[in-house]
Design an enzyme around this catalytic site. Sequence first.
Site, PDB file in Angstrom:
ATOM      1  N   ASP A  12     -14.697  32.735  11.338  1.00 54.60           N
ATOM      2  CA  ASP A  12     -13.484  31.940  11.160  1.00 54.60           C
ATOM      3  C   ASP A  12     -13.906  30.481  11.217  1.00 54.60           C
ATOM      4  OD1 ASP A  12     -11.999  34.211  11.092  1.00 54.60           O
ATOM      5  OD2 ASP A  12     -11.084  33.980  13.069  1.00 54.60           O
ATOM      6  N   ASP A 131      -3.287  42.292   5.938  1.00 55.79           N
ATOM      7  CA  ASP A 131      -3.058  42.317   7.377  1.00 55.79           C
ATOM      8  C   ASP A 131      -1.929  43.307   7.630  1.00 55.79           C
ATOM      9  OD1 ASP A 131      -4.945  40.353   7.644  1.00 55.79           O
ATOM     10  OD2 ASP A 131      -3.522  38.710   7.892  1.00 55.79           O
TER      11      ASP A 131
END
Lengths: 257, 213
Positions: A12, A131
């Site tokens: 990330d 997701d």
Amino acid sequence: MALAKRIIPCLDVTAGRVVKGVNFLELRDAGDPVEIAKRYDDQGADEVTFLDITASSDERDVILHVIEAVASQVFIPLTVGGGVRKVDDVRRLLNAGADKVSINTTAVTNPEVVRDAAARFGSQAIVVAIDAKQVSLPGEPLRWEVFTHGGRKHTGLDAVEWAKKMQAYGAGEILLTSMDRDGTKIGFNLPLTRAVSDAVDIPVIASGGVGNLQHLVDGVIEGHADAVLAASIFHFGEYTVRQAKEAMRAAGIEVRL
Amino acid sequence: MPDVVVIDYGVGNLYSVQRSLEHCGATVTVTSDHDVILAAPRVVLPGVGAFDSAMNALQQLGLVPVIQALANKGTPLLGICLGMQLLLDESEEFGLTKGLGLIPGRVVPIPAQTIAGDIQKIPHIGWNALEPACATNDWQGTILDHVTPGDAVYFVHSFMAVPSSEESRLANCDYGGHKIAAVIGRANVIGCQFHPEKSGETGLKILKKFCNA
């Protein structure tokens, strides 16, 4: 050897640094992207994925420089996602040295971007990130829905149906993250992973919840995933990618060692 | 320093191809200029995406006869991924499209089923091992000179090359029991179905060997 199952460390990135949070909160600095990507390459990572979690749009271009820097030194496939809204965003990331671009929220709000990007750059360059969160109640048949905007927005779309639709739109891979599990270290959501993997003909990358090496093994054997993605177990030095591969090989999974 | 020209015909991203060749010590020129390409000591034909749009792009830039001339005059030519498939006579992707015709054979879809009859995932994405195409095969002196059978390289493709002559196959990989052509060659013309620029150390060894060809 047949086709190896892949281990993909995920980084990330915000403002040019690698960070890791728990359930999308509490970000901790985990280091320099080039250095970390190189370390993973040395350890035998099969690919590296970058998720640009930069919030502000005026800092978006930082990721392009990160990708350029990594792609000059690391010669394994690089995937980049986060904030991809237009076909032109895909083009800029590919030109910066990404091999694949992952599309998440935009795939839901404007699926034509997936279709157009796949037509223009080829399906191999387009990953659709899903997701998913379990929405079925205890006792009901299992059901998962797609969430966007980093897990905050409920779309009402069935995750399995959505994966099939994205394949039809030209996605070359599905990056499937269980929102319930992300950052929890209790393992992948295996029923979700298996349901999606069995429903599509394109490779599925399992993500969300890895806390130990058995979880990676389970993702492949129980979840039928083609690749497994993990972040924190690698960033904080708990395990090396090589150890992860050895654990997978010991479990009878074909890996590149 | 060895010079390599990478043909730019507007298809796909050439950044990684260029950087990996530079990492091998080459001075790299990325161009579609006919004279520069024809004068090059060695040439890479990259490519991702669809066969027909790649051939269209090559035609529009007038590059088809240029590449054919390279092959005829003995310039080492390396096709990568789609660039390898373009070397063949024709492809079944989106109807039948004519290729460069430098290696006899055809490009066909990867079988959707394994030899055992199970459905297998397409595209073939990921790391797979290079195997000699036949028992008597010897990689010595080829671009696989420093590669050991079993070394894995990175593939991403939905179609595969089937050369007319088995002699054109240098290495295969196994996907669902099917032998997929991984490296093909005919004289100075070589093709890699996988991406050497994305195949870590093994890929860099292959590119280095090509740079010194």
